[in-house]
Scaffold this active site. Structure first.
Site, PDB file in Angstrom:
ATOM      1  N   SER A   1       0.840  -1.195   0.000  1.00  0.00           N
ATOM      2  CA  SER A   1       0.000   0.000   0.000  1.00  0.00           C
ATOM      3  C   SER A   1       0.872   1.240   0.000  1.00  0.00           C
ATOM      4  CB  SER A   1      -0.905   0.012   1.230  1.00  0.00           C
ATOM      5  OG  SER A   1      -1.460   1.302   1.376  1.00  0.00           O
TER       6      SER A   1
ATOM      7  N   HIS B   1      -1.249  -1.216  -4.181  1.00  0.00           N
ATOM      8  CA  HIS B   1      -2.532  -0.879  -3.548  1.00  0.00           C
ATOM      9  C   HIS B   1      -2.589   0.639  -3.341  1.00  0.00           C
ATOM     10  CE1 HIS B   1      -6.020  -1.859  -0.957  1.00  0.00           C
ATOM     11  NE2 HIS B   1      -5.578  -0.899  -0.155  1.00  0.00           N
TER      12      HIS B   1
ATOM     13  N   ASP C   1      -4.724   3.732  -1.953  1.00  0.00           N
ATOM     14  CA  ASP C   1      -5.822   4.083  -1.040  1.00  0.00           C
ATOM     15  C   ASP C   1      -6.345   5.480  -1.353  1.00  0.00           C
ATOM     16  OD1 ASP C   1      -6.050   1.817   0.822  1.00  0.00           O
ATOM     17  OD2 ASP C   1      -3.967   2.299   1.291  1.00  0.00           O
TER      18      ASP C   1
ATOM     19  N   MET D   1      -8.941   8.281  -0.357  1.00  0.00           N
ATOM     20  CA  MET D   1      -9.771   8.691   0.795  1.00  0.00           C
ATOM     21  C   MET D   1     -10.277  10.107   0.558  1.00  0.00           C
ATOM     22  SD  MET D   1      -7.515   7.333   3.986  1.00  0.00           S
ATOM     23  CE  MET D   1      -6.599   5.788   3.934  1.00  0.00           C
TER      24      MET D   1
ATOM     25  N   MET E   1     -12.039   4.547  -0.533  1.00  0.00           N
ATOM     26  CA  MET E   1     -12.701   4.823   0.749  1.00  0.00           C
ATOM     27  C   MET E   1     -13.375   6.179   0.611  1.00  0.00           C
ATOM     28  SD  MET E   1      -9.669   3.319   3.098  1.00  0.00           S
ATOM     29  CE  MET E   1      -8.566   3.404   1.702  1.00  0.00           C
TER      30      MET E   1
ATOM     31  N   MET F   1     -11.697  -5.696   5.643  1.00  0.00           N
ATOM     32  CA  MET F   1     -10.831  -4.761   6.377  1.00  0.00           C
ATOM     33  C   MET F   1     -10.497  -5.362   7.742  1.00  0.00           C
ATOM     34  SD  MET F   1     -10.192  -2.179   4.425  1.00  0.00           S
ATOM     35  CE  MET F   1      -9.229  -1.302   5.675  1.00  0.00           C
TER      36      MET F   1
ATOM     37  N   ASP G   1      -6.725  -6.260   4.494  1.00  0.00           N
ATOM     38  CA  ASP G   1      -6.073  -4.944   4.471  1.00  0.00           C
ATOM     39  C   ASP G   1      -6.152  -4.331   5.861  1.00  0.00           C
ATOM     40  OD1 ASP G   1      -5.093  -2.436   3.842  1.00  0.00           O
ATOM     41  OD2 ASP G   1      -6.828  -1.829   2.632  1.00  0.00           O
TER      42      ASP G   1
ATOM     43  N   GLY H   1      -2.964  -3.722   9.114  1.00  0.00           N
ATOM     44  CA  GLY H   1      -2.187  -4.415  10.136  1.00  0.00           C
ATOM     45  C   GLY H   1      -1.578  -5.726   9.688  1.00  0.00           C
TER      46      GLY H   1
HETATM   47  C1  DX5 Z   1      -6.226   1.784   5.648  1.00  0.00           C
HETATM   48  C2  DX5 Z   1      -5.829   1.428   4.241  1.00  0.00           C
HETATM   49  C3  DX5 Z   1      -4.730   0.465   4.160  1.00  0.00           C
HETATM   50  C4  DX5 Z   1      -3.442   0.917   4.803  1.00  0.00           C
HETATM   51  C5  DX5 Z   1      -2.866  -0.269   5.485  1.00  0.00           C
HETATM   52  O1  DX5 Z   1      -7.479   2.325   5.678  1.00  0.00           O
HETATM   53  O2  DX5 Z   1      -6.920   0.893   3.532  1.00  0.00           O
HETATM   54  O3  DX5 Z   1      -4.488   0.030   2.837  1.00  0.00           O
HETATM   55  O4  DX5 Z   1      -2.500   1.435   3.918  1.00  0.00           O
HETATM   56  O5  DX5 Z   1      -1.732   0.112   6.186  1.00  0.00           O
HETATM   57  P1  DX5 Z   1      -1.000  -0.902   7.192  1.00  0.00           P
HETATM   58  O6  DX5 Z   1      -0.573  -2.085   6.382  1.00  0.00           O
HETATM   59  O7  DX5 Z   1       0.125  -0.100   7.703  1.00  0.00           O
HETATM   60  O8  DX5 Z   1      -2.019  -1.280   8.244  1.00  0.00           O
HETATM   61 ZN    ZN Z   2      -6.464  -0.056   1.578  1.00  0.00          ZN
END
Ligand code: DX5
Ligand code: ZN
Length: 228
Positions: A8, A31, A33, A35, A66, A135, A173, A175
């Protein structure tokens, strides 16, 4: 289906995205993201950045939207060059129509569930999708702790995929790291997003290889993968 690792770029340096994409060559997808500061309390990037990134890398883009009103915006991300587009079911007005539109435009259609959204109401929609994203943190930020309580949902989703004989990919996705990826793979995930675990590492490409090795070793032994 083979294990796939999707770094990501949320955890990458946004001023050097082309270089950061190259730093994880060997990854299956990038990936991305997106937002909008409405669906989640954070703001990242939009269509113009996706267009530039698609030109800057050969790695296919996995766009995770998102955002509110994905019915209106998701098709533009296909046009911008995304090979997979994920919308949140909580935000979509007409998820079946939207998935069909994404596919018709030539991308893989994927639907995401926040931690409190159950899979069961969507069982009949699964054939409309190429990927389901579970998620494993509340969406909005990288670097959060993995929610172990999502493992039963991953297991139940994998059972539904088996029950219906679907080719659906199951993505996790949030952690995902060396410490958690094996639990995800054992539960039935086959596509792994990792932000801080990859871009927070001294060698991001080596981090991708390490995650892949761990997930592959567990998948070989996993009961859910034995029928395939
Ligand atoms: C969070 C994102 C993830 C994020 C994950 O809302 O959708 O893709 O980048 O980041 P890590 O892998 O650090 O939890
Ligand atoms: Zn994501």
């Amino acid at each position: 289906m083979a294990v796939q690792i999707n770094p990501s770029i949320l955890s990458a340096d946004f001023a050097r995205l082309a270089d950061e994409a190259k730093a994880v060559e060997g990854a299956d997808w990038l990936h991305v993201d997106v937002m909008d500061n409405h669906f989640v309390p954070n703001l990242t990037l939009g269509v113009p950045v996706v267009e530039s990134l698609a030109r800057a890398t050969d790695t296919p883009l996995d766009c995770h939207l998102m955002i509110e009103a994905p019915d209106r915006w998701a098709p533009q991300y296909v046009e911008a060059g995304a090979s997979s587009v994920t919308f949140h079911v909580e935000a979509a007005a007409a998820p079946v129509r939207l998935a069909r539109e994404i596919r018709a435009k030539g991308a893989r259609a994927s639907m995401a569930l926040k931690p409190a959204t159950p899979i069961e109401p969507y069982e009949d929609l699964l054939p409309e999708l190429d990927m389901l994203l579970i998620m494993t943190v509340e969406p909005g930020f990288g670097g959060q702790a993995f929610l172990d309580i999502m493992l039963p949902k991953i297991r139940r989703t994998r059972e539904l995929i088996g029950k219906h004989g679907l080719e659906l990919w199951l993505q996790v996705d949030g952690g995902v790291s060396d410490a958690t990826i094996e639990r995800c793979a054992e539960a039935g995930a086959d596509v792994f997003v990792a932000g801080s675990a990859v871009y927070g590492a001294a060698d991001p490409a080596a981090a991708v290889r390490g995650l892949r090795a761990k997930a592959e070793a567990v998948t070989k032994q996993a009961t859910w993968a034995c029928d395939h």
